[in-house]
Scaffold this motif. Structure first.
Motif, PDB file in Angstrom:
ATOM      1  N   ARG A   6       0.811  -1.213   0.000  1.00  0.00           N
ATOM      2  CA  ARG A   6       0.000   0.000   0.000  1.00  0.00           C
ATOM      3  C   ARG A   6       0.843   1.262   0.000  1.00  0.00           C
ATOM      4  N   GLU A   7       1.972   1.250   0.704  1.00  0.00           N
ATOM      5  CA  GLU A   7       2.870   2.405   0.734  1.00  0.00           C
ATOM      6  C   GLU A   7       4.303   1.898   0.822  1.00  0.00           C
ATOM      7  N   LEU A   8       5.231   2.676   0.254  1.00  0.00           N
ATOM      8  CA  LEU A   8       6.634   2.300   0.265  1.00  0.00           C
ATOM      9  C   LEU A   8       7.475   3.567   0.397  1.00  0.00           C
ATOM     10  N   ILE A  17      14.967   0.468   0.788  1.00  0.00           N
ATOM     11  CA  ILE A  17      13.618   0.536   1.334  1.00  0.00           C
ATOM     12  C   ILE A  17      13.723   0.850   2.818  1.00  0.00           C
ATOM     13  N   LEU A  18      13.001   1.852   3.268  1.00  0.00           N
ATOM     14  CA  LEU A  18      12.999   2.229   4.675  1.00  0.00           C
ATOM     15  C   LEU A  18      11.777   1.699   5.406  1.00  0.00           C
ATOM     16  N   ARG A  19      10.627   1.775   4.738  1.00  0.00           N
ATOM     17  CA  ARG A  19       9.374   1.388   5.387  1.00  0.00           C
ATOM     18  C   ARG A  19       8.391   0.938   4.323  1.00  0.00           C
ATOM     19  N   ALA A  20       7.545  -0.004   4.711  1.00  0.00           N
ATOM     20  CA  ALA A  20       6.468  -0.458   3.835  1.00  0.00           C
ATOM     21  C   ALA A  20       5.210  -0.647   4.662  1.00  0.00           C
ATOM     22  N   ILE A  21       4.088  -0.385   4.046  1.00  0.00           N
ATOM     23  CA  ILE A  21       2.801  -0.721   4.652  1.00  0.00           C
ATOM     24  C   ILE A  21       2.148  -1.727   3.724  1.00  0.00           C
ATOM     25  N   ILE A  22       1.804  -2.865   4.283  1.00  0.00           N
ATOM     26  CA  ILE A  22       1.203  -3.928   3.496  1.00  0.00           C
ATOM     27  C   ILE A  22      -0.151  -4.307   4.080  1.00  0.00           C
ATOM     28  N   GLN A  23      -1.027  -4.727   3.210  1.00  0.00           N
ATOM     29  CA  GLN A  23      -2.345  -5.189   3.630  1.00  0.00           C
ATOM     30  C   GLN A  23      -2.321  -6.703   3.609  1.00  0.00           C
ATOM     31  N   LEU A  40       2.804  -2.282   9.320  1.00  0.00           N
ATOM     32  CA  LEU A  40       3.860  -1.335   9.020  1.00  0.00           C
ATOM     33  C   LEU A  40       5.170  -2.063   9.288  1.00  0.00           C
ATOM     34  N   GLU A  41       6.080  -2.053   8.316  1.00  0.00           N
ATOM     35  CA  GLU A  41       7.354  -2.757   8.455  1.00  0.00           C
ATOM     36  C   GLU A  41       8.497  -1.789   8.200  1.00  0.00           C
ATOM     37  N   ASP A  42       9.418  -1.698   9.164  1.00  0.00           N
ATOM     38  CA  ASP A  42      10.617  -0.869   9.024  1.00  0.00           C
ATOM     39  C   ASP A  42      11.790  -1.771   8.683  1.00  0.00           C
ATOM     40  N   PHE A  43      12.655  -1.307   7.792  1.00  0.00           N
ATOM     41  CA  PHE A  43      13.802  -2.074   7.331  1.00  0.00           C
ATOM     42  C   PHE A  43      15.084  -1.509   7.914  1.00  0.00           C
ATOM     43  N   GLY A  44      16.109  -2.350   8.015  1.00  0.00           N
ATOM     44  CA  GLY A  44      17.405  -1.908   8.512  1.00  0.00           C
ATOM     45  C   GLY A  44      18.496  -2.901   8.183  1.00  0.00           C
ATOM     46  N   VAL A  46      21.208  -5.610   8.818  1.00  0.00           N
ATOM     47  CA  VAL A  46      21.496  -6.723   9.720  1.00  0.00           C
ATOM     48  C   VAL A  46      22.633  -7.499   9.077  1.00  0.00           C
ATOM     49  N   GLY A  47      23.841  -7.318   9.617  1.00  0.00           N
ATOM     50  CA  GLY A  47      24.999  -7.929   8.978  1.00  0.00           C
ATOM     51  C   GLY A  47      25.081  -7.436   7.546  1.00  0.00           C
ATOM     52  N   PRO A  48      25.239  -8.347   6.588  1.00  0.00           N
ATOM     53  CA  PRO A  48      25.327  -7.921   5.187  1.00  0.00           C
ATOM     54  C   PRO A  48      23.970  -7.761   4.505  1.00  0.00           C
ATOM     55  N   TYR A  49      22.883  -7.923   5.254  1.00  0.00           N
ATOM     56  CA  TYR A  49      21.541  -7.940   4.666  1.00  0.00           C
ATOM     57  C   TYR A  49      20.726  -6.714   5.058  1.00  0.00           C
ATOM     58  N   TRP A  50      19.746  -6.376   4.229  1.00  0.00           N
ATOM     59  CA  TRP A  50      18.783  -5.311   4.499  1.00  0.00           C
ATOM     60  C   TRP A  50      17.449  -6.008   4.701  1.00  0.00           C
ATOM     61  N   LEU A  51      16.928  -6.012   5.942  1.00  0.00           N
ATOM     62  CA  LEU A  51      15.775  -6.834   6.294  1.00  0.00           C
ATOM     63  C   LEU A  51      14.732  -6.057   7.104  1.00  0.00           C
ATOM     64  N   VAL A  52      13.559  -6.645   7.241  1.00  0.00           N
ATOM     65  CA  VAL A  52      12.549  -6.099   8.142  1.00  0.00           C
ATOM     66  C   VAL A  52      13.057  -6.286   9.569  1.00  0.00           C
ATOM     67  N   ILE A  53      13.140  -5.179  10.316  1.00  0.00           N
ATOM     68  CA  ILE A  53      13.637  -5.259  11.695  1.00  0.00           C
ATOM     69  C   ILE A  53      12.597  -4.813  12.717  1.00  0.00           C
ATOM     70  N   HIS A  54      11.492  -4.238  12.241  1.00  0.00           N
ATOM     71  CA  HIS A  54      10.458  -3.765  13.152  1.00  0.00           C
ATOM     72  C   HIS A  54       9.115  -3.875  12.440  1.00  0.00           C
ATOM     73  N   ARG A  55       8.104  -4.341  13.169  1.00  0.00           N
ATOM     74  CA  ARG A  55       6.775  -4.517  12.558  1.00  0.00           C
ATOM     75  C   ARG A  55       5.699  -4.146  13.576  1.00  0.00           C
TER      76      ARG A  55
END
Length: 112
Positions: A6-8, A17-23, A40-44, A46-55
Motif C-alpha cells: 500500500r505504501e513504500l 527501502i525504509l518502510r512499507a505498509i502492506i495489507q 507497518l514494516e521498518d527495514f534496517g 542486519v549484517g550484510p543484509y537489508w531486512l525487516v527489523i520492526h513490525r
C-alpha cells in the motif's frame, strides 16, 4: 494476498527501502481467526543484509469490539553458513518439505 503493498518509503540517496505498509490477513496465534489488517514494516541493516527489523500490526478478535496492537523489534539474528539448493528450487522443494524446520531451526545453543 497479491498486490498488497500500500505504501513504500525509499531513501532517495541509497535506494534502500525504509518502510512499507502492506495489507494482509493476520492472526496472533495459530488457532485464532484470520482478520484483514495492515502491517507497518521498518527495514534496517542486519549484517550484510537489508531486512525487516520492526513490525506493527493490529488484530480485532471477531465480535469483540476490541483492537489489539502488536509490535515486534528484532534484537538479534543469526544466519546459517549455507542453505541447501532445494530450498530455492520450486520442483525439488516438495521432496524435502519435511526437512525445512530442521534446516532453518536456530542452533542448539546461541552465542552470547
Amino acid at each position: 494476498m497479491k498486490h498488497n503493498l500500500r505504501e513504500l518509503w525509499i531513501d532517495s540517496s541509497t535506494n534502500q527501502i525504509l518502510r512499507a505498509i502492506i495489507q494482509g490477513r493476520y492472526k496472533p496465534m495459530p488457532r485464532e481467526a484470520l482478520e484483514e489488517t495492515y502491517a507497518l514494516e521498518d527495514f534496517g541493516q542486519v549484517g550484510p543484509y537489508w531486512l525487516v527489523i520492526h513490525r506493527i500490526w493490529t488484530w480485532e478478535p471477531p465480535a469483540s469490539g476490541t483492537r489489539l496492537r502488536f509490535e515486534a523489534t528484532v534484537q538479534t539474528m543469526q544466519f546459517p553458513a549455507s542453505l541447501p539448493a532445494w530450498l530455492f528450487d520450486e520442483r525439488a522443494f516438495p521432496q524435502h518439505a519435511q526437512e525445512v524446520e530442521s534446516v532453518l531451526a536456530p542452533p542448539a545453543s546461541s552465542p552470547p
